[in-house]
Design a protein around this motif. Sequence first.
Motif, short mmCIF file in Angstrom:
data_model
loop_
_atom_site.label_atom_id
_atom_site.label_comp_id
_atom_site.label_asym_id
_atom_site.label_seq_id
_atom_site.Cartn_x
_atom_site.Cartn_y
_atom_site.Cartn_z
N MET A 1 -8.36 1.32 -0.30
CA MET A 1 -8.48 1.74 -1.69
C MET A 1 -7.76 0.72 -2.57
SD MET A 1 -7.64 5.42 -3.39
CE MET A 1 -9.16 6.14 -2.84
N ARG A 2 -8.38 0.35 -3.66
CA ARG A 2 -7.82 -0.68 -4.55
C ARG A 2 -6.65 -0.16 -5.38
NH1 ARG A 2 -10.95 -4.38 -9.09
NH2 ARG A 2 -9.05 -5.19 -10.00
N TYR A 3 -6.75 1.03 -5.94
CA TYR A 3 -5.71 1.57 -6.82
C TYR A 3 -4.91 2.65 -6.08
CZ TYR A 3 -8.35 -0.80 -10.43
OH TYR A 3 -8.99 -1.76 -11.18
N LEU A 4 -3.59 2.48 -6.09
CA LEU A 4 -2.71 3.41 -5.39
C LEU A 4 -1.67 3.98 -6.35
CD1 LEU A 4 -1.96 1.30 -2.18
CD2 LEU A 4 -3.71 3.07 -2.47
N THR A 5 -1.29 5.20 -6.12
CA THR A 5 -0.17 5.75 -6.88
C THR A 5 1.09 4.97 -6.51
OG1 THR A 5 0.39 7.34 -5.17
CG2 THR A 5 -1.18 8.07 -6.88
N ILE A 6 2.10 5.09 -7.34
CA ILE A 6 3.36 4.41 -7.04
C ILE A 6 3.92 4.89 -5.70
CG2 ILE A 6 5.77 4.14 -7.76
CD1 ILE A 6 4.77 4.03 -10.65
N GLY A 7 3.85 6.17 -5.44
CA GLY A 7 4.36 6.71 -4.18
C GLY A 7 3.65 6.15 -2.96
N LYS A 8 2.33 6.11 -3.02
CA LYS A 8 1.54 5.58 -1.90
C LYS A 8 1.79 4.09 -1.74
CE LYS A 8 -1.76 5.43 1.23
NZ LYS A 8 -1.42 5.65 2.63
N PHE A 9 1.82 3.37 -2.85
CA PHE A 9 2.07 1.93 -2.77
C PHE A 9 3.45 1.66 -2.18
CE2 PHE A 9 3.77 -2.02 -4.40
CZ PHE A 9 2.79 -2.92 -4.01
N ALA A 10 4.45 2.43 -2.62
CA ALA A 10 5.81 2.25 -2.10
C ALA A 10 5.85 2.49 -0.59
CB ALA A 10 6.78 3.19 -2.83
N ALA A 11 5.19 3.53 -0.14
CA ALA A 11 5.17 3.83 1.29
C ALA A 11 4.50 2.71 2.10
CB ALA A 11 4.46 5.16 1.54
N ASP A 12 3.44 2.14 1.54
CA ASP A 12 2.69 1.10 2.25
C ASP A 12 3.34 -0.28 2.17
OD1 ASP A 12 0.87 3.06 2.87
OD2 ASP A 12 -0.69 2.33 1.51
N THR A 16 10.69 0.30 -2.85
CA THR A 16 10.99 1.67 -3.24
C THR A 16 10.23 2.00 -4.52
OG1 THR A 16 12.88 1.09 -4.64
CG2 THR A 16 13.33 1.48 -2.28
N GLU A 17 10.07 3.28 -4.80
CA GLU A 17 9.42 3.68 -6.04
C GLU A 17 10.21 3.17 -7.24
OE1 GLU A 17 7.98 7.71 -6.42
OE2 GLU A 17 7.68 7.86 -4.25
N ASP A 18 11.54 3.21 -7.15
CA ASP A 18 12.37 2.69 -8.24
C ASP A 18 12.16 1.20 -8.45
OD1 ASP A 18 13.44 5.17 -8.81
OD2 ASP A 18 15.29 4.82 -7.67
N ALA A 19 12.00 0.44 -7.37
CA ALA A 19 11.76 -1.00 -7.48
C ALA A 19 10.41 -1.27 -8.16
CB ALA A 19 11.81 -1.66 -6.11
N VAL A 20 9.41 -0.50 -7.81
CA VAL A 20 8.08 -0.64 -8.43
C VAL A 20 8.18 -0.35 -9.92
CG1 VAL A 20 5.74 0.30 -8.52
CG2 VAL A 20 6.83 -0.13 -6.30
N ARG A 21 8.82 0.75 -10.27
CA ARG A 21 8.96 1.10 -11.69
C ARG A 21 9.76 0.05 -12.46
NH1 ARG A 21 9.01 6.27 -9.20
NH2 ARG A 21 7.26 7.51 -9.95
N ALA A 22 10.77 -0.53 -11.82
CA ALA A 22 11.57 -1.57 -12.47
C ALA A 22 10.72 -2.82 -12.73
CB ALA A 22 12.78 -1.92 -11.61
N LYS A 23 9.89 -3.20 -11.79
CA LYS A 23 9.01 -4.37 -11.97
C LYS A 23 8.03 -4.14 -13.12
CE LYS A 23 9.27 -6.25 -7.28
NZ LYS A 23 10.46 -6.97 -7.61
#
Length: 82
Positions: A1-12, A16-23
């Motif tokens: 899947m091309r588009y992932l939620t932050i949670g799914k992307f973080a797991a894969d 971390t979810e916090d690192a994704v949100r910070a970027k």
Amino acid sequence: MRYLTIGKFAADSGYTEDAVRAKIKTGVWLEGIVWTKAPDGRVLIDTEGYGLWVEGRQVFELQRKAASRSISITAVSAAANG
């Protein structure tokens, strides 16, 4: 899947979810390239855009997309005169 939620992307990805949100918040990952908002307002990570970022091609891709969306000066001039 091309588009992932932050949670799914973080797991894969191992980020971390916090690192994704910070970027996202600091502009390291650009909207419309690495992330986007779904019609319901949810932030989704574009895995293709993430790949561009990893390869160092994020800015080039943004410039290419912006150029393809630009309005022709001739068309604007014709509309103003017509």
